[in-house]
Design an enzyme around this catalytic site. Structure first.
Site, PDB file in Angstrom:
ATOM      1  N   TYR A 100       0.902  -1.198   0.028  1.00 45.76           N
ATOM      2  CA  TYR A 100       0.077  -0.108   0.085  1.00 45.76           C
ATOM      3  C   TYR A 100       0.917   1.224  -0.157  1.00 45.76           C
ATOM      4  O   TYR A 100       1.662   1.561   0.887  1.00 45.76           O
ATOM      5  CB  TYR A 100      -0.784   0.254   1.143  1.00 45.76           C
ATOM      6  CG  TYR A 100      -1.680  -1.395   1.477  1.00 45.76           C
ATOM      7  CD1 TYR A 100      -1.971  -2.265   0.418  1.00 45.76           C
ATOM      8  CD2 TYR A 100      -2.216  -1.689   2.382  1.00 45.76           C
ATOM      9  CE1 TYR A 100      -2.814  -3.186   0.632  1.00 45.76           C
ATOM     10  CE2 TYR A 100      -2.908  -2.757   3.075  1.00 45.76           C
ATOM     11  CZ  TYR A 100      -3.101  -3.572   1.821  1.00 45.76           C
ATOM     12  OH  TYR A 100      -3.676  -4.829   2.115  1.00 45.76           O
ATOM     13  N   SER A 158     -12.189  -6.839   3.547  1.00 40.12           N
ATOM     14  CA  SER A 158     -13.567  -6.497   2.490  1.00 40.12           C
ATOM     15  C   SER A 158     -14.842  -7.096   3.142  1.00 40.12           C
ATOM     16  O   SER A 158     -15.494  -7.468   2.316  1.00 40.12           O
ATOM     17  CB  SER A 158     -13.108  -6.785   0.984  1.00 40.12           C
ATOM     18  OG  SER A 158     -12.218  -6.146   0.589  1.00 40.12           O
ATOM     19  N   GLY A 191     -17.846  -5.999   1.350  1.00 34.18           N
ATOM     20  CA  GLY A 191     -17.783  -5.896  -0.324  1.00 34.18           C
ATOM     21  C   GLY A 191     -17.236  -4.976  -1.209  1.00 34.18           C
ATOM     22  O   GLY A 191     -17.495  -4.505  -1.985  1.00 34.18           O
ATOM     23  N   ARG A 192     -16.011  -4.515  -0.425  1.00 37.42           N
ATOM     24  CA  ARG A 192     -15.295  -3.246  -0.985  1.00 37.42           C
ATOM     25  C   ARG A 192     -16.098  -2.050  -1.214  1.00 37.42           C
ATOM     26  O   ARG A 192     -16.292  -1.129  -2.092  1.00 37.42           O
ATOM     27  CB  ARG A 192     -14.859  -3.487  -2.298  1.00 37.42           C
ATOM     28  CG  ARG A 192     -13.700  -4.711  -2.525  1.00 37.42           C
ATOM     29  CD  ARG A 192     -12.813  -4.702  -3.709  1.00 37.42           C
ATOM     30  NE  ARG A 192     -11.989  -5.946  -3.710  1.00 37.42           N
ATOM     31  CZ  ARG A 192     -10.794  -5.966  -2.859  1.00 37.42           C
ATOM     32  NH1 ARG A 192     -10.622  -4.748  -2.205  1.00 37.42           N
ATOM     33  NH2 ARG A 192      -9.838  -6.730  -2.981  1.00 37.42           N
ATOM     34  N   GLY A 193     -17.085  -1.881   0.056  1.00 43.19           N
ATOM     35  CA  GLY A 193     -17.886  -0.703   0.087  1.00 43.19           C
ATOM     36  C   GLY A 193     -19.054  -1.005  -0.608  1.00 43.19           C
ATOM     37  O   GLY A 193     -20.037  -0.292  -0.055  1.00 43.19           O
TER      38      GLY A 193
END
Length: 333
Positions: A61, A210, A213-215
């Protein structure tokens, strides 16, 4: 925040941690929209106040920027946090990603020293192999990781996105404390591909990244155009074209249950992961969302509610892969 044993090696963590990935870029691109360093650090501090002291980062990252941000947040209070970081995506001596996966023992030694410097600490609580190097036997990589435990640089080791077979090979070399993989109402594959069964059999902890669900499970996304221009989710099949709208229909049904329970869709999704008995690390860079996420621990389900929720998103129901074709080759390694 309730706490739990992660695996059988002695590590104790809150049932909900904090994923820090979205607090910086990756290779110059935004992960989940623009982030503000000051607010991100304040979010980490608020998380600690809420009992969320389990931070998840990685050298990927940034690269390296995320670890350095975490270092600023924990400076002067290092021992109050349980810090997990990951290595494996190769970063060269100019701090550039090569996008190769490197699990060679000499790279393991190089990566840990770099992460220790970046995090401003002399030990890592939980050190993960981010992805399996197909050119290096897992036994060699894990053997080198085990040496880090012996030297005191690392307390516990973990693996990310591995198959049950790989986990068993690795665990035979050195005890694995945790496996991290994507798991949510929208990604239930671990329930059927053998990895959850293997972690239970071996006494290995399971960490769900996640879990929202990745937002998507936040309910805030209504169209693929809601993503910022260089948000990496634009490249994920699950969020493209027809797939997005098929999944949106599933989300509408989930939202009905959330409304009946008078909770947000995010809280419902996080509470479901907790019910499954795994540790989750939802990512956020804002105080209001860490407070909302923390409240999910108070939600309970009746047998009927749980069955109704899981019937909406049975395994294989969601449309589209969770990564693009290239990245999909790196999961379940």
């Amino acid at each position: 925040m309730k706490r739990t044993r992660l695996g059988s090696q002695g590590l104790e963590v809150p049932v909900q941690g904090l994923g820090c990935m979205g607090m910086t870029t990756i290779a110059g691109g935004n992960i989940y929209g623009l982030a503000d360093e000051k607010e991100s650090i304040a979010t980490i501090h608020r998380a600690l106040e809420l009992g969320i002291d389990f931070l998840d980062t990685a050298d990927l990252y940034g690269p390296l920027l995320n670890e350095r941000l975490v270092a600023k947040a924990i400076r002067g209070n290092r021992d109050a946090f349980t810090v997990a970081t990951k290595f494996g995506f190769e970063i060269d001596d100019h701090e550039q990603l090569t996008w190769a996966i490197n699990g060679r023992p000499e790279y393991v030694a190089k990566s840990i020293d770099r992460s220790l410097r970046n995090l401003g600490t002399d030990y890592i609580d939980l050190y993960y192999l981010h992805r399996v190097d197909p050119q290096t036997p897992i036994e060699e990589t894990v053997g080198a990781m085990g040496e880090l435990v012996k030297s005191g640089k690392v307390k516990y080791i973990g693996l990310s996105e591995v198959s049950a077979e790989t986990l068993r090979k690795a665990h035979a070399v050195h005890p694995i404390t945790a496996v991290q993989t994507e798991y949510s109402l929208f990604e239930r594959e671990p329930e059927v591909n053998g990895i959850m069964d293997a972690t239970e059999e071996l006494g290995v902890g399971f960490v769900a990244y996640s879990p929202l669900g990745r937002g998507f499970l936040s309910g805030q996304l209504k169209s693929p155009d809601d993503f910022e221009e260089n948000d990496f989710r634009r490249g994920i099949p699950r969020f493209q074209g027809e797939n997005f709208y098929k999944n949106l229909e599933l989300l509408k049904e989930i939202n009905k249950i959330a409304e009946r329970k008078q909770v947000t869709p995010s809280q419902l999704a996080l509470a479901w992961v907790m019910v499954k008995g795994v540790v989750s690390i939802p990512g956020t860079k804002r105080i209001r969302y860490i407070e909302e996420n923390a409240s999910a621990g108070e939600i309970t389900f009746s047998t009927e509610e749980l069955a109704a929720l899981e019937s909406i998103v049975e395994v294989g129901t969601t449309a589209g892969n969770r990564y693009d074709a290239g990245m999909m080759t790196l999961v379940n390694g």
